[in-house]
Scaffold this motif. Sequence first.
Motif, short mmCIF file in Angstrom:
data_model
loop_
_atom_site.label_atom_id
_atom_site.label_comp_id
_atom_site.label_asym_id
_atom_site.label_seq_id
_atom_site.Cartn_x
_atom_site.Cartn_y
_atom_site.Cartn_z
N PHE A 284 -72.42 38.79 3.66
CA PHE A 284 -71.28 39.00 2.77
C PHE A 284 -70.84 37.78 1.96
O PHE A 284 -70.50 37.94 0.77
CB PHE A 284 -70.11 39.58 3.56
N PRO A 285 -70.79 36.56 2.52
CA PRO A 285 -70.38 35.42 1.67
C PRO A 285 -71.20 35.24 0.39
O PRO A 285 -70.60 34.98 -0.66
CB PRO A 285 -70.53 34.22 2.63
N PRO A 286 -72.55 35.37 0.41
CA PRO A 286 -73.29 35.22 -0.85
C PRO A 286 -72.89 36.23 -1.92
O PRO A 286 -72.96 35.92 -3.11
CB PRO A 286 -74.75 35.43 -0.42
N MET A 287 -72.45 37.42 -1.50
CA MET A 287 -72.01 38.42 -2.47
C MET A 287 -70.56 38.18 -2.89
O MET A 287 -70.23 38.25 -4.08
CB MET A 287 -72.13 39.83 -1.88
N LEU A 288 -69.70 37.86 -1.93
CA LEU A 288 -68.26 37.78 -2.21
C LEU A 288 -67.82 36.44 -2.80
O LEU A 288 -66.87 36.40 -3.58
CB LEU A 288 -67.48 38.06 -0.93
N ASN A 289 -68.48 35.35 -2.44
CA ASN A 289 -68.04 34.04 -2.94
C ASN A 289 -68.02 33.96 -4.47
O ASN A 289 -67.01 33.55 -5.05
CB ASN A 289 -68.92 32.92 -2.36
N PRO A 290 -69.12 34.32 -5.16
CA PRO A 290 -69.05 34.26 -6.63
C PRO A 290 -68.06 35.26 -7.22
O PRO A 290 -67.44 34.98 -8.26
CB PRO A 290 -70.48 34.59 -7.07
N ILE A 291 -67.88 36.41 -6.55
CA ILE A 291 -66.91 37.40 -7.04
C ILE A 291 -65.49 36.87 -6.87
O ILE A 291 -64.65 36.99 -7.79
CB ILE A 291 -67.09 38.74 -6.29
N ILE A 292 -65.20 36.27 -5.71
CA ILE A 292 -63.86 35.72 -5.47
C ILE A 292 -63.54 34.64 -6.49
O ILE A 292 -62.46 34.64 -7.10
CB ILE A 292 -63.77 35.15 -4.04
N TYR A 293 -64.47 33.73 -6.70
CA TYR A 293 -64.22 32.65 -7.68
C TYR A 293 -64.17 33.20 -9.09
O TYR A 293 -63.41 32.70 -9.93
CB TYR A 293 -65.30 31.58 -7.57
N GLY A 294 -64.97 34.23 -9.38
CA GLY A 294 -64.94 34.83 -10.71
C GLY A 294 -63.62 35.52 -11.01
O GLY A 294 -63.12 35.47 -12.14
N ILE A 295 -63.03 36.14 -9.98
CA ILE A 295 -61.77 36.86 -10.16
C ILE A 295 -60.58 35.89 -10.19
O ILE A 295 -59.68 36.02 -11.01
CB ILE A 295 -61.57 37.90 -9.04
N LYS A 296 -60.60 34.90 -9.30
CA LYS A 296 -59.44 34.01 -9.13
C LYS A 296 -59.43 32.82 -10.09
O LYS A 296 -58.40 32.17 -10.23
CB LYS A 296 -59.40 33.49 -7.68
N THR A 297 -60.58 32.51 -10.70
CA THR A 297 -60.65 31.33 -11.56
C THR A 297 -60.78 31.75 -13.02
O THR A 297 -61.81 32.27 -13.44
CB THR A 297 -61.84 30.44 -11.16
N LYS A 298 -59.72 31.53 -13.79
CA LYS A 298 -59.69 31.99 -15.18
C LYS A 298 -60.75 31.31 -16.03
O LYS A 298 -61.31 31.92 -16.94
CB LYS A 298 -58.30 31.75 -15.77
N GLU A 299 -61.04 30.03 -15.73
CA GLU A 299 -62.04 29.31 -16.52
C GLU A 299 -63.41 29.96 -16.39
O GLU A 299 -64.15 30.08 -17.37
CB GLU A 299 -62.11 27.84 -16.08
N ILE A 300 -63.76 30.38 -15.17
CA ILE A 300 -65.05 31.04 -14.96
C ILE A 300 -65.05 32.40 -15.63
O ILE A 300 -66.03 32.79 -16.29
CB ILE A 300 -65.36 31.16 -13.45
N GLN A 301 -63.96 33.15 -15.48
CA GLN A 301 -63.85 34.46 -16.14
C GLN A 301 -64.08 34.34 -17.63
O GLN A 301 -64.90 35.06 -18.21
CB GLN A 301 -62.44 35.04 -15.92
N ARG A 302 -63.34 33.43 -18.24
CA ARG A 302 -63.40 33.28 -19.70
C ARG A 302 -64.80 32.87 -20.16
O ARG A 302 -65.32 33.40 -21.14
CB ARG A 302 -62.37 32.24 -20.15
N ASN A 303 -65.43 31.96 -19.46
CA ASN A 303 -66.74 31.47 -19.88
C ASN A 303 -67.86 32.46 -19.59
O ASN A 303 -68.86 32.47 -20.31
CB ASN A 303 -67.03 30.12 -19.23
N ILE A 304 -67.69 33.30 -18.56
CA ILE A 304 -68.66 34.38 -18.34
C ILE A 304 -68.61 35.37 -19.49
O ILE A 304 -69.65 35.80 -20.02
CB ILE A 304 -68.39 35.08 -16.99
N LEU A 305 -67.39 35.74 -19.90
CA LEU A 305 -67.24 36.65 -21.04
C LEU A 305 -67.78 36.01 -22.31
O LEU A 305 -68.43 36.66 -23.13
CB LEU A 305 -65.77 37.02 -21.21
N LYS A 306 -67.52 34.72 -22.47
CA LYS A 306 -68.00 34.01 -23.65
C LYS A 306 -69.52 33.96 -23.68
O LYS A 306 -70.15 34.06 -24.73
CB LYS A 306 -67.43 32.59 -23.64
N LEU A 307 -70.14 33.83 -22.47
CA LEU A 307 -71.59 33.73 -22.38
C LEU A 307 -72.27 35.06 -22.67
O LEU A 307 -73.28 35.12 -23.38
CB LEU A 307 -71.98 33.23 -20.98
#
Length: 315
Positions: A284-307
């Motif tokens: 579960f951590p390999p699946m949930l860790n990037p999702i947790i950081y993607g949801i909780k970290t606006k910088e990652i969210q924004r740059n994923i959408l930008k990418l």
Amino acid sequence: MTHIGTNLSTSHFFLVGIPGLEDVQVWISFPLCLIYIIALLAISCVLLTIKTEESLHQPMYLFLSMLLFVDLIKSSSTIPKMIMIFLFNLREISFEGCLAQMFFIHSFSVMGSSVLLVMAFDRYVAVCQPLRYSTILTNTLIIKIGIMVAIRGILLIFPHPFLVRRLPFCRSHVIEHTYCEHIAVAKLSCASIKINIMYGLIVALLVVGVDIICISVSYSLIVTAVLKLPSREARHKAWSTCVTHVCVILLAYIPALFSFIYQRFGGHKTTSTQIILSNLYLIFPPMLNPIIYGIKTKEIQRNILKLFCPQNIKY
């Protein structure tokens, strides 16, 4: 369950999977496969985003990259073999392959714990020493930390395969597990495994015990510093930088601790509960860790959408 006769060579072992659930393992393989695919996609997406966006070339995101890379290797060392066991009944694994899998799983688990400790230090510096953040966590220091994380994981787990190799296996070669866990393999030996058990306990104390204590000290200092902040907005901002990391820590350590305690002190007979707990912190951590950081970290969210959706981003 099929048992292997006595006086067999140690050329191969046979992984049972989850004892007691052999009849339903084929159904478990489908969600397991889905989890692995999601983990691969999520980790690749976040790593690619951090790599391509210069604004994310900061200590926090570089340490996150280390954690996700460790998760990727750790899950890839176990889940594909689990799927082959559950779906195609391919239980056989060579002795050398078993030792290699054992080394990768345990060494990268140690590295994962080390990275979580480093991330706690990163949050301590960010909250308690914000003006010195960039001067303390320089690129040179981050590289040195990455090297030390790798060395720690390799050196502490390097003896594991040799401790198993020295053992005679004159009884069953059937491992009641989904992967080659150190003690699960050692228990098959007809000789004493006290050295294996003692060394495993020492490693656990040097890794999980020390890391949890240091992480706890780090967060106690963070809490003290946050409570002294004058404004509610400043306290909220400080808490928000730590919540994600705390979630990831709990996700990593709670199943791992239960698994460790159950494996060492749960009796000689292996149960399905024991095996499921041993797999939780790998799946579960390999699946949930990037999702947790993607949801909780606006910088990652924004740059994923930008990418991936540049036409929808307003610059």
